[in-house]
Scaffold this motif. Structure first.
Motif, PDB file in Angstrom:
ATOM      1  N   ALA A  63      10.411   6.342   5.417  1.00 56.85           N
ATOM      2  CA  ALA A  63       9.897   7.606   5.950  1.00 56.85           C
ATOM      3  C   ALA A  63      10.876   8.238   6.936  1.00 56.85           C
ATOM      4  CB  ALA A  63       8.560   7.370   6.640  1.00 56.85           C
ATOM      5  N   PRO A 323      -0.583   7.430   8.456  1.00 62.22           N
ATOM      6  CA  PRO A 323       0.290   7.785   7.327  1.00 62.22           C
ATOM      7  C   PRO A 323       0.284   6.763   6.198  1.00 62.22           C
ATOM      8  CG  PRO A 323       1.368   8.353   9.375  1.00 62.22           C
ATOM      9  CD  PRO A 323       0.111   7.608   9.749  1.00 62.22           C
ATOM     10  N   LEU A 324       0.191   5.476   6.532  1.00 60.39           N
ATOM     11  CA  LEU A 324      -0.029   4.443   5.521  1.00 60.39           C
ATOM     12  C   LEU A 324      -1.450   3.934   5.667  1.00 60.39           C
ATOM     13  CD1 LEU A 324       3.230   2.254   5.635  1.00 60.39           C
ATOM     14  CD2 LEU A 324       2.559   3.864   3.845  1.00 60.39           C
ATOM     15  N   TYR A 330       0.440   5.409   0.430  1.00 59.47           N
ATOM     16  CA  TYR A 330       0.946   6.611   1.073  1.00 59.47           C
ATOM     17  C   TYR A 330      -0.150   7.671   1.191  1.00 59.47           C
ATOM     18  CZ  TYR A 330       5.314   4.454  -0.459  1.00 59.47           C
ATOM     19  OH  TYR A 330       6.333   3.570  -0.678  1.00 59.47           O
ATOM     20  N   TYR A 334       2.179  10.665   5.443  1.00 64.65           N
ATOM     21  CA  TYR A 334       3.434   9.943   5.236  1.00 64.65           C
ATOM     22  C   TYR A 334       4.545  10.887   4.788  1.00 64.65           C
ATOM     23  CZ  TYR A 334       6.827   6.583   3.413  1.00 64.65           C
ATOM     24  OH  TYR A 334       7.972   5.870   3.172  1.00 64.65           O
TER      25      TYR A 334
END
Length: 670
Positions: A63, A323-324, A330, A334
């Motif tokens: 990322a 984000p995760l 994902y 993310y």
């Protein structure tokens, strides 16, 4: 600059040798005399199965992050006084606790590290990370310079800190900073309590005595607590917030002019309590605030980047709308992070061999075509392509439903498999003479009274509050009302009522057995210092029948440790599905896959997979399924045991998605 000549991240900051660590003497950070803006994310090693550490860390690096942040939980690393587990200690959580291996893996994945060793960590973690046996130490005052408390902190830090010291950046490791305590300014109560700076100085001294030389920081809300929870001139103050970064950063500049600006906790989402609606944070709002932080410019640690489990009233899932996801999938957040860091990070570094991974997939549930190139790096600049591709999703499988095969009721458990302690009065679980006289930390405790005469329509009264929920049985039959709706928490059986009562029987009983089953839902992890004096079970007042105190109890701990669960025998075919009882099934798998246990048909309890307590479930939600990672399964036969308080289902179902309960009682799957 061609991609081939770019250095790796760690190589970029260490090329030519290591002369210095993270420095905060200027309005910007330098690392080894090179400018650095920290782009970090929180990932707690003790909330993620060890076989998945590398997967999650690699996704963070992909990322665009250059650092990972983690807490260190005292209660897992020293579960019994003087008995430590850092990955080889033989406890039920052993496989989650090798903090050195986690940090070394982070370095291998080309990430720097920020470590927050506490001793208090908050983190929506049981007791804020404190071991429950501290409560046995008289009038101990945690989070202060109290002599008794600091004696145990010192013993723990003298074991933990040398492990971390060997992994500092200036020693060739990944750690660039340590946080001292955690949100200590929040303990301030004007006229009642001022944060104890003697305590903070003691922690700093302990760290330095154990070889810690990297940058030391504190974190709080600058606008709410100013510098109350830090040591000006000793600790670099950082900010915790969800929004309005400009105001928080402005206050930081006023408090410590000429210093770098950093958000130690930019909250990407929020956590859930049982009975609430699942918390989410609007993606566009997240994007806006994160970009404002980067544009400021400021360093930032996202809390959380990947949540994971809590295992321990918060829900088991610590997904955090991060984000995760809890299972490492994902989200839109993310790809937003990856896009923004590609835009704002001026430092280009190459893919290191350990982080190269082919990635030609497109996330099936992210329909926005504009994000596709961000994930794969296709058609993008050298900067985007200088990062590892986002690793493939881990497949989720919904196994076939499994029929419940065996059952043990509460009486069978107590009569055959539990240890009993006699006491004239009820005691909290922390004061039971078990675990080398350190008491009981987690699970359930049963108070049994035999040979009790119960007149018709008798009233049982629980003095004080229940800590935290209570199930009542008479002669093995459930008397308590099942917990099926949030409003039930206002009735008998839960912590909200004081001096609560229940009618036991409409007919008179002679020589009856009364069982009071109490569950610890988790000790407080945040709040005023007086709220940390938390004992679990029944202890705040007498237990009375028709206003006459009941005395002389049999007390049995039900900790559900691996060794105990594995010894359970004499299972029989289920002739009833009314609890409390254990329900068991065995099932065979040819290939281990991530999955979810769909618990919508069950009422309230815990699930144990291959003797390991996976987590809690409850019909009141919001969580309606339990993430079951593939490493917890084995090829061949596996077993699932469910401890149901009230009404069981006759089968265990699986899902390939997380399930949440919404406001209108509909189910939402992710």
């Amino acid at each position: 600059m061609s991609l081939e000549v770019l250095p790796g991240l760690y190589e970029y900051y260490t090329g030519g040798g290591i002369n210095s660590g993270l420095n905060a003497d200027k309005p910007y950070f330098t690392l080894n005399d090179k400018n650095i803006t920290i782009y970090s994310g929180a990932l707690h090693y003790f909330r993620v199965p060890k076989p998945y550490w590398r997967d999650r860390l690699r996704k963070m690096r992909a990322a665009g992050l250059n650092a990972v942040e983690t807490y260190v939980p005292w209660n897992l690393h020293e579960p019994l006084p003087g008995k430590f587990d850092f990955g080889q200690g033989g406890t039920d959580m052993e496989d989650f606790l090798d903090v050195a291996e986690f940090l070394n893996t982070a370095k291998e994945e080309d990430l720097l590290a920020i470590v927050r060793p506490g001793p208090y960590i908050c983190s929506e973690w049981e007791f804020g990370g404190f071991p429950s046996w501290l409560l046995r130490k008289g009038d101990i005052k945690v989070r202060t310079s109290d002599t008794t408390y600091m004696k145990y902190v010192t013993r723990y830090f003298n074991m933990l800190l040398p492990i971390l010291a060997a992994l500092q950046f200036t020693s060739g490791g990944p750690i660039i900073a340590f946080q001292v305590e955690n949100e200590y300014g929040s303990t301030e109560v004007p006229g009642k309590f001022t944060p104890d700076r003697v305590y903070l100085r003691q922690l700093v001294r302990l760290m330095k005595q154990n070889g810690i030389t990297e940058l030391l920081v504190s974190s709080d809300s600058p606008t709410m607590h100013r510098s109350a929870g830090t040591l000006p001139g000793v600790l670099l103050q950082t900010a915790n917030f969800a929004g309005n970064p400009e105001l928080e950063f402005f206050m930081l500049k006023l408090l410590q002019p000429g210093k770098p600006i950093m958000a130690m906790e930019f909250w990407t989402g929020w956590f859930d309590h049982w009975s609430e609606v699942h918390h989410t944070r609007d993606d566009d709002d997240f994007y806006d605030v994160y970009e404002r932080i980067l544009r400021y410019p400021a360093s930032v640690n996202m809390y959380m980047f990947h949540g994971g489990y809590k295992f321990r009233p918060d829900t088991t899932s610590y997904d955090y709308n991060a984000p995760l996801t809890e299972s490492g999938d994902y989200t839109i957040k993310y790809v937003m992070v990856k896009e923004l860091l590609r835009k704002y990070n001026p430092v280009q570094t190459r893919v290191t061999p350990s982080t190269q991974t082919a990635c030609t997939h497109i996330l099936p549930y992210i329909a926005k075509s504009e994000w596709e190139g961000v994930l794969t790096g296709e058609g993008s600049t050298n900067l985007a392509r200088s990062l590892p591709d986002a690793p493939h999703l881990i497949f989720k499988q919904a196994y076939e439903p499994q029929r419940v095969q065996w059952r043990l009721n509460l009486n069978e458990i107590l009569e055959n498999f539990s240890t009993k302690y006699l006491s004239p009065i009820v005691l909290p679980m922390e004061f039971l003479p078990i675990n080398n006289m350190s008491g009981q930390s987690y699970g359930y405790i049963v108070y049994r009274k035999k040979y009790l005469d119960i007149p018709a329509n008798s009233t049982l009264t629980i003095g004080g509050r229940i800590c935290d929920s209570l199930v009542v049985l008479v002669n093995g039959k459930l008397v308590s009302k099942p917990l099926t709706n949030t409003s039930d928490l206002n009735d008998f059986g839960f912590w909200r009522l004081k001096d609560s009562n229940i009618t036991l029987s409409s007919t008179g009983l002679t020589g009856a057995t009364l069982d009071l089953l109490v569950e610890n839902w988790g000790r407080n992890n945040f709040g005023l210092l007086e709220q940390f004096n938390q004992f679990k079970g029944l202890w705040q007042g007498p237990i009375s029948l028709n206003n006459v105190e009941i005395r002389n109890w049999e007390i049995s701990p039900l900790e559900f440790k691996k060794s105990w669960v594995g010894r359970l025998v004499r299972w029989r075919r289920p002739d009833s599905f009314t609890g409390p009882a254990l329900y068991k099934t065995n099932f065979y798998v040819n290939q281990t896959r991530d999955t979810y246990l769909d618990m919508q048909d069950w009422c309230k309890g815990i699930v144990i997979v291959n003797n390991f307590v996976l987590g809690r479930y409850s019909k009141i939600g919001p969580q309606q399924s339990l993430y079951l990672p593939a490493p917890f399964l084995r090829i061949g036969w596996n077993n699932i045991v469910v401890f149901e308080h009230y009404i069981a289902a006759d089968q265990i179902k699986f899902s390939n998605k997380m399930i949440y309960k919404t406001r209108n009682n509909k189910k939402r799957m992710y």
